[in-house]
Design an enzyme around this catalytic site. Structure first.
Site, mmCIF file in Angstrom:
data_model
loop_
_atom_site.group_PDB
_atom_site.id
_atom_site.type_symbol
_atom_site.label_atom_id
_atom_site.label_comp_id
_atom_site.label_asym_id
_atom_site.label_seq_id
_atom_site.Cartn_x
_atom_site.Cartn_y
_atom_site.Cartn_z
ATOM 1 N N ASP A 43 39.107 34.903 41.377
ATOM 2 C CA ASP A 43 38.399 34.558 41.625
ATOM 3 C C ASP A 43 36.932 35.078 40.549
ATOM 4 O O ASP A 43 36.970 34.823 39.565
ATOM 5 C CB ASP A 43 37.791 35.138 43.139
ATOM 6 C CG ASP A 43 37.835 36.555 42.666
ATOM 7 O OD1 ASP A 43 38.724 37.126 41.851
ATOM 8 O OD2 ASP A 43 37.633 37.266 43.940
ATOM 9 N N GLU A 61 38.883 39.350 44.463
ATOM 10 C CA GLU A 61 39.126 40.830 44.307
ATOM 11 C C GLU A 61 37.182 40.434 43.929
ATOM 12 O O GLU A 61 36.934 41.748 44.329
ATOM 13 C CB GLU A 61 39.491 40.788 42.586
ATOM 14 C CG GLU A 61 39.062 42.277 41.689
ATOM 15 C CD GLU A 61 37.929 42.734 41.163
ATOM 16 O OE1 GLU A 61 37.573 43.795 41.980
ATOM 17 O OE2 GLU A 61 37.137 41.959 40.811
ATOM 18 N N GLU A 62 36.788 39.745 43.986
ATOM 19 C CA GLU A 62 35.030 40.227 43.684
ATOM 20 C C GLU A 62 34.343 40.684 44.986
ATOM 21 O O GLU A 62 33.567 41.325 45.251
ATOM 22 C CB GLU A 62 34.274 39.317 43.605
ATOM 23 C CG GLU A 62 34.303 38.737 41.202
ATOM 24 C CD GLU A 62 34.042 40.297 40.538
ATOM 25 O OE1 GLU A 62 33.933 41.244 40.972
ATOM 26 O OE2 GLU A 62 34.682 39.239 39.295
HETATM 27 ZN ZN LIG Z 1 34.153 41.062 38.411
HETATM 28 ZN ZN LIG Z 2 36.644 41.693 37.303
#
Ligand SMILES: [Zn+2]
Ligand SMILES: [Zn+2]
Length: 421
Positions: A96, A154-155
């Site tokens: 992402d 992930e963010e």
């Molecule tokens: Zn990041």
């Molecule tokens: Zn990262």
């Protein structure tokens, strides 16, 4: 003696020849990998919307002969290749981008407004594809099943959990090891860094609502002013770090947002504080979160705010993550292999960081040894000049593609070969 010498010589030659063959594979693949990187960089997608990105990753891995499943836990991709008996090794990339307007001025800069690969997840994807390709060409040097994971979101710290909830291990096998690699905005391009033990902090999102009794700004005596209480809370929270916690246990309490009031002569009814908390050890994390609630409520009580208007303290579990713990034995084993194949000066030990990641969740609370390595992404000349280096998440973050991807693919390939030899 002579015999020993020739054995040693043969061993040395074999060792350097095999190391060279990874290099020659990378030499061949690098132009295509850099092209893939630039295409991914130009077309970033935000967390939970990685449709085209994941399709690109899936199609590249499919073309290399991997067995690929899409839509695992949202936009997640799982690609496996079995090569005889041996351990299952998971290698993860995130996919992402961030809501940042790119300011690099690069010819391959983001074509999407307010969306940028400012954390280098595009580097990680290109690296995974490069590693996948190298492994298909080095099949005589590994045994077992390699499980390549393209993780979404992930963010926002949600993608790893989503893939686990979608039964990734039940469907594709539980790995013996899980490894990942993240780029670094402070190390020279291609240099590898490792950190045994705690590597990245646990992150907790906390919202505090301080409720007062509003009224006229000229008549504070008939109000309970939540702005004054909020100001005291902001300062008092720092004593949790400085007075309640061991200086040997890193803790960060940051109030990143404070909102209250609309007009200068009106005392408002409430003030909102948004916090991020960083810790490493689970017991420290638990204690700090409890202290935040105690201190906030205590300050409000001391200001005379009635019990039924006590502050509301919420921990947002969906925006939180455990610390990233690098299994020390696994990390040292990988570091030794990387030093052997990449040279001592290209593999350095680094300190833990207070930023956070959800990769650790693939370790199932310590059941599976995990290790995340770093790869430097900065032009060494720029580091030497002492210039300001844009950090990860900066609109100016611009990894050096060739050297970064070269080092990253080599490290990831060497790491997999070490665990599956
Ligand atoms: Zn990041
Ligand atoms: Zn990262």
């Amino acid at each position: 003696m002579r015999c020993m010498k020739s054995i040693l010589l043969a061993f040395f030659v074999a060792g350097s020849a095999s190391a060279q063959s990874i290099d020659s594979i990378i030499d061949r693949e690098l132009p295509t990998l850099v092209e893939t990187y630039k295409a991914l960089h130009a077309a970033p997608e935000l967390s939970l919307h990685e449709e085209k990105t994941s399709a690109t990753v899936a199609s590249k891995l499919r073309a290399l002969g991997y067995s690929v499943t899409d839509n695992v836990g949202g936009c997640g991709v799982v690609a496996t290749m079995k090569n005889g008996d041996g351990p299952v090794v998971l290698v993860r990339t995130d996919m992402d981008a961030l809501p940042v307007q790119e300011q690099t001025g690069l010819p391959y800069a983001s074509q999407v407004a307010n969306t940028m690969h400012a954390c280098g997840h595009d580097i990680h994807m290109a690296t995974l594809i490069g590693t996948a390709s190298a492994l298909t060409q080095l099949k005589n040097r590994w045994h077992g099943t390699v499980m390549l994971v393209g993780q979404p979101a992930e963010e926002v710290l949600q993608g790893a959990s989503a893939m686990l909830r979608d039964r990734i291990y039940e469907r594709f096998g539980q790995p013996a090891y899980a490894i990942a690699l993240h780029d670094s905005s402070s190390l020279p391009a291609g240099q590898i860094a490792y950190c045994p033990g705690y590597f990245m902090a646990a992150s907790d999102a906390v919202n505090i609502t301080i409720r007062g009794l509003g009224g006229h700004g000229a008549m504070p005596q008939s109000t309970k002013d939540p702005i004054v209480v909020a100001a005291q809370v902001v300062l008092a929270l720092q004593t949790i770090v400085s007075r309640e916690n061991s200086p040997l246990d890193p803790v960060v309490v940051t109030v990143g947002s404070i909102h209250g009031g609309a007009k200068r002569n009106v005392i408002p009814d409430q003030v909102q504080l948004l916090l991020t908390i960083r810790t490493f050890k689970p017991e420290v994390r638990k204690r700090v979160l409890a202290s935040i609630e105690r201190v906030t409520k205590g300050v409000a009580l001391a200001a005379g705010i009635p019990e039924d208007h006590a502050p509301i303290v919420e921990v947002l579990s969906a925006e939180s993550a455990e610390s990233t713990y690098n299994d020390p034995a696994l990390t040292e084993r990988l570091a030794a292999a990387l030093k052997r194949d990449m040279g001592d000066k290209n593999v350095v030990k680094v300190d833990p960081m207070m930023v956070s990641e959800d990769f650790g969740r693939f370790g199932l609370d310590g059941k599976i040894p995990t290790c995340m390595l770093n790869v430097g992404a900065v032009d060494p000349a720029k580091i030497a000049s002492g210039a300001r280096l844009p950090s990860l998440h900066s609109s100016e973050f611009a990894p050096v593609p060739d050297a970064t991807i070269r080092g990253a693919v080599k490290a990831e390939t060497v790491a997999v070969l070490e665990l599956m030899r």
